[in-house]
Design a protein around this motif. Structure first.
Motif, PDB file in Angstrom:
ATOM      1  N   GLY A  64      55.369  42.348  45.050  1.00 20.78           N
ATOM      2  CA  GLY A  64      55.681  40.922  44.971  1.00 20.78           C
ATOM      3  C   GLY A  64      54.582  40.014  44.445  1.00 20.78           C
ATOM      4  N   PHE A  65      53.423  40.587  44.045  1.00 22.02           N
ATOM      5  CA  PHE A  65      52.332  39.724  43.566  1.00 22.02           C
ATOM      6  C   PHE A  65      51.399  40.538  42.670  1.00 22.02           C
ATOM      7  N   GLU A  66      50.260  39.940  42.318  1.00 22.55           N
ATOM      8  CA  GLU A  66      49.293  40.587  41.439  1.00 22.55           C
ATOM      9  C   GLU A  66      47.955  40.708  42.153  1.00 22.55           C
ATOM     10  N   THR A  67      47.253  41.812  41.942  1.00 19.03           N
ATOM     11  CA  THR A  67      45.884  41.929  42.447  1.00 19.03           C
ATOM     12  C   THR A  67      44.952  41.951  41.237  1.00 19.03           C
ATOM     13  N   VAL A  68      43.895  41.161  41.324  1.00 18.27           N
ATOM     14  CA  VAL A  68      42.949  41.066  40.216  1.00 18.27           C
ATOM     15  C   VAL A  68      41.573  41.464  40.732  1.00 18.27           C
ATOM     16  N   THR A  69      41.036  42.524  40.155  1.00 15.96           N
ATOM     17  CA  THR A  69      39.736  43.036  40.591  1.00 15.96           C
ATOM     18  C   THR A  69      38.711  42.777  39.499  1.00 15.96           C
ATOM     19  N   TYR A  70      37.576  42.222  39.885  1.00 22.28           N
ATOM     20  CA  TYR A  70      36.499  41.897  38.948  1.00 22.28           C
ATOM     21  C   TYR A  70      35.220  42.487  39.532  1.00 22.28           C
ATOM     22  N   VAL A  71      34.687  43.487  38.859  1.00 22.59           N
ATOM     23  CA  VAL A  71      33.493  44.171  39.359  1.00 22.59           C
ATOM     24  C   VAL A  71      32.244  43.523  38.743  1.00 22.59           C
ATOM     25  N   LEU A  72      31.285  43.172  39.590  1.00 22.12           N
ATOM     26  CA  LEU A  72      30.020  42.612  39.100  1.00 22.12           C
ATOM     27  C   LEU A  72      28.922  43.671  39.080  1.00 22.12           C
ATOM     28  N   GLN A  73      28.905  44.499  40.113  1.00 22.83           N
ATOM     29  CA  GLN A  73      27.930  45.599  40.189  1.00 22.83           C
ATOM     30  C   GLN A  73      28.618  46.776  40.860  1.00 22.83           C
ATOM     31  N   GLY A  74      28.182  48.001  40.495  1.00 26.23           N
ATOM     32  CA  GLY A  74      28.756  49.197  41.091  1.00 26.23           C
ATOM     33  C   GLY A  74      29.841  49.770  40.207  1.00 26.23           C
ATOM     34  N   GLU A  75      30.584  50.715  40.741  1.00 26.08           N
ATOM     35  CA  GLU A  75      31.612  51.379  39.946  1.00 26.08           C
ATOM     36  C   GLU A  75      32.759  51.819  40.855  1.00 26.08           C
ATOM     37  N   MET A  76      33.973  51.427  40.476  1.00 21.54           N
ATOM     38  CA  MET A  76      35.147  51.794  41.265  1.00 21.54           C
ATOM     39  C   MET A  76      36.095  52.652  40.441  1.00 21.54           C
ATOM     40  N   GLU A  77      36.848  53.465  41.162  1.00 25.84           N
ATOM     41  CA  GLU A  77      37.838  54.310  40.517  1.00 25.84           C
ATOM     42  C   GLU A  77      39.194  53.936  41.093  1.00 25.84           C
ATOM     43  N   HIS A  78      40.194  53.828  40.231  1.00 26.53           N
ATOM     44  CA  HIS A  78      41.516  53.513  40.758  1.00 26.53           C
ATOM     45  C   HIS A  78      42.521  54.532  40.257  1.00 26.53           C
ATOM     46  N   ALA A  79      43.556  54.743  41.065  1.00 26.96           N
ATOM     47  CA  ALA A  79      44.647  55.631  40.686  1.00 26.96           C
ATOM     48  C   ALA A  79      45.889  55.103  41.375  1.00 26.96           C
ATOM     49  N   ASP A  80      47.060  55.293  40.758  1.00 28.73           N
ATOM     50  CA  ASP A  80      48.263  54.749  41.379  1.00 28.73           C
ATOM     51  C   ASP A  80      49.491  55.590  41.108  1.00 28.73           C
ATOM     52  N   SER A  81      50.573  55.179  41.776  1.00 30.91           N
ATOM     53  CA  SER A  81      51.831  55.915  41.744  1.00 30.91           C
ATOM     54  C   SER A  81      52.494  55.880  40.374  1.00 30.91           C
ATOM     55  N   ALA A  82      52.061  54.992  39.483  1.00 28.83           N
ATOM     56  CA  ALA A  82      52.646  54.933  38.142  1.00 28.83           C
ATOM     57  C   ALA A  82      51.890  55.846  37.178  1.00 28.83           C
ATOM     58  N   GLY A  83      50.884  56.561  37.707  1.00 25.82           N
ATOM     59  CA  GLY A  83      50.157  57.510  36.869  1.00 25.82           C
ATOM     60  C   GLY A  83      48.952  56.910  36.166  1.00 25.82           C
ATOM     61  N   ASN A  84      48.649  55.642  36.476  1.00 23.79           N
ATOM     62  CA  ASN A  84      47.456  55.025  35.886  1.00 23.79           C
ATOM     63  C   ASN A  84      46.222  55.448  36.668  1.00 23.79           C
ATOM     64  N   SER A  85      45.127  55.618  35.960  1.00 22.73           N
ATOM     65  CA  SER A  85      43.867  55.846  36.648  1.00 22.73           C
ATOM     66  C   SER A  85      42.743  55.454  35.713  1.00 22.73           C
ATOM     67  N   GLY A  86      41.609  55.148  36.277  1.00 26.27           N
ATOM     68  CA  GLY A  86      40.479  54.774  35.443  1.00 26.27           C
ATOM     69  C   GLY A  86      39.322  54.295  36.270  1.00 26.27           C
ATOM     70  N   LYS A  87      38.284  53.890  35.559  1.00 27.07           N
ATOM     71  CA  LYS A  87      37.067  53.431  36.212  1.00 27.07           C
ATOM     72  C   LYS A  87      36.850  51.957  35.906  1.00 27.07           C
ATOM     73  N   LEU A  88      36.314  51.253  36.871  1.00 27.93           N
ATOM     74  CA  LEU A  88      35.920  49.859  36.665  1.00 27.93           C
ATOM     75  C   LEU A  88      34.418  49.769  36.872  1.00 27.93           C
ATOM     76  N   SER A  89      33.708  49.368  35.821  1.00 30.05           N
ATOM     77  CA  SER A  89      32.255  49.225  35.906  1.00 30.05           C
ATOM     78  C   SER A  89      31.892  47.748  35.844  1.00 30.05           C
ATOM     79  N   ALA A  90      30.592  47.469  35.904  1.00 32.92           N
ATOM     80  CA  ALA A  90      30.122  46.080  35.957  1.00 32.92           C
ATOM     81  C   ALA A  90      30.717  45.243  34.830  1.00 32.92           C
ATOM     82  N   GLY A  91      31.341  44.138  35.171  1.00 32.36           N
ATOM     83  CA  GLY A  91      31.903  43.212  34.203  1.00 32.36           C
ATOM     84  C   GLY A  91      33.356  43.475  33.867  1.00 32.36           C
TER      85      GLY A  91
END
Ligand code: CO
Length: 295
Positions: A64-91
């Motif tokens: 029902g809504f949107e999530t917006v992630t903005y990474v300033l430092q560090g590194e995150m990994e995401h994966a989801d039920s739609a088969g998307n996956s990837g890394k989020l790095s600084a910026g």
């Protein structure tokens, strides 16, 4: 142009989110559930994780809504039920439209987990109008190098334009309703006047240094309606068609500007589900339990 004045300054509450990572949260808190169309603002960290200690948010649903992630430092990994996956790095920015449903995880990357380090970033939740709440999920994964940046003529204000427009530069991210999401970095004596159409709600979150907000910019001699907004404070702006931000002294001031057209619709929310009615929330919970949240 009518400069908006500050109608309220909210402090942040310290919370543990997801698997237990620390956030500073100006809302939702008791007495301030949302600021239409924004449902949540979390500053994640900054936290300095020891090797092996970093945590994130393992598998969880949204509808029902949107999530917006903005990474300033560090590194995150995401994966989801739609088969998307990837890394989020600084910026980097991930603008995820959950629509009818998605199940995803947001965790520190394997390498970051191993080495440890500073994790710092933002997650905001943007509401969807009723007509779009059950749309197919959509992802916009934007690398730092693709986020437009613009610097004022005097070199004192830098803007990263995540959504909307600033100093003649337009964002690459597409939003379902008109949204501005701009990260300003102000050097001492830097000032910026940002147009925000009347009728939109507008927020300023300061996360380093302190800024002055409101009409009567430095040297103008006009009516002093400026309010100081410090580190970890959220200014809720009144109506008008522009926002004036200035920074006088100290180190660089960092601020997020969020503005958006209110949906004007009722909000029914339960954890990761945000709908218009309690009945739709019950439906979302049932769909999640039956395994039909995700198309
Ligand atoms: Co999530």
């Amino acid at each position: 142009m009518v400069a908006r004045t500050v109608s309220e300054v909210l402090p942040t509450e310290q919370k543990l989110e997801g698997g237990g990572f620390p956030v500073r949260r100006p809302f939702p808190i008791a007495g301030m559930s949302h600021i239409d169309p924004f449902l949540l603002l979390d500053e994640m960290g900054p936290v300095d994780w020891a090797p092996g200690a970093a945590i994130g948010a393992p598998e969880h649903p949204h509808r029902g809504f949107e999530t917006v992630t903005y990474v300033l430092q560090g590194e995150m990994e995401h994966a989801d039920s739609a088969g998307n996956s990837g890394k989020l790095s600084a910026g980097d920015v991930q603008w995820m439209t959950a629509g009818r449903g998605i199940i995803h995880s947001e965790l520190p990357s394997e390498e970051f987990l191993r080495t440890g380090g500073v994790m710092h970033g933002f997650q905001i939740w943007v509401n969807l109008p009723a007509k779009d709440k059950m749309m197919a999920p959509r992802y916009q994964d934007i690398q730092s190098s693709e986020i437009p940046e613009v610097v004022s003529d005097d070199g004192l204000v830098k803007a990263r334009v995540i959504a909307g427009e600033c100093m003649g530069v337009s964002a690459v991210i597409d939003t379902m309703i008109p949204i501005s999401y701009i990260h300003f970095s102000l050097q001492p004596r830097g000032e910026i006047c940002q147009e925000i159409p009347s009728g939109q709600n507008c927020l300023l979150y300061c996360f380093a240094g302190a800024i002055s907000v409101g009409s009567g910019g430095s040297g103008s001699g006009g009516a002093a309606e400026q309010v100081e907004v410090g580190d970890g404070q959220l200014a809720v702006m009144g109506d008008g068609d522009s926002v004036e931000i200035s920074h006088f002294d100290g180190d660089v001031a960092e601020v997020l500007l969020l503005a958006g057209e209110p949906t004007g619709e009722p909000v029914a929310r339960y954890g990761p589900f945000v709908m218009n009615t309690q009945r739709e929330i019950m439906q979302a919970i049932n769909d999640f339990q039956n395994g039909t949240l995700v198309a």
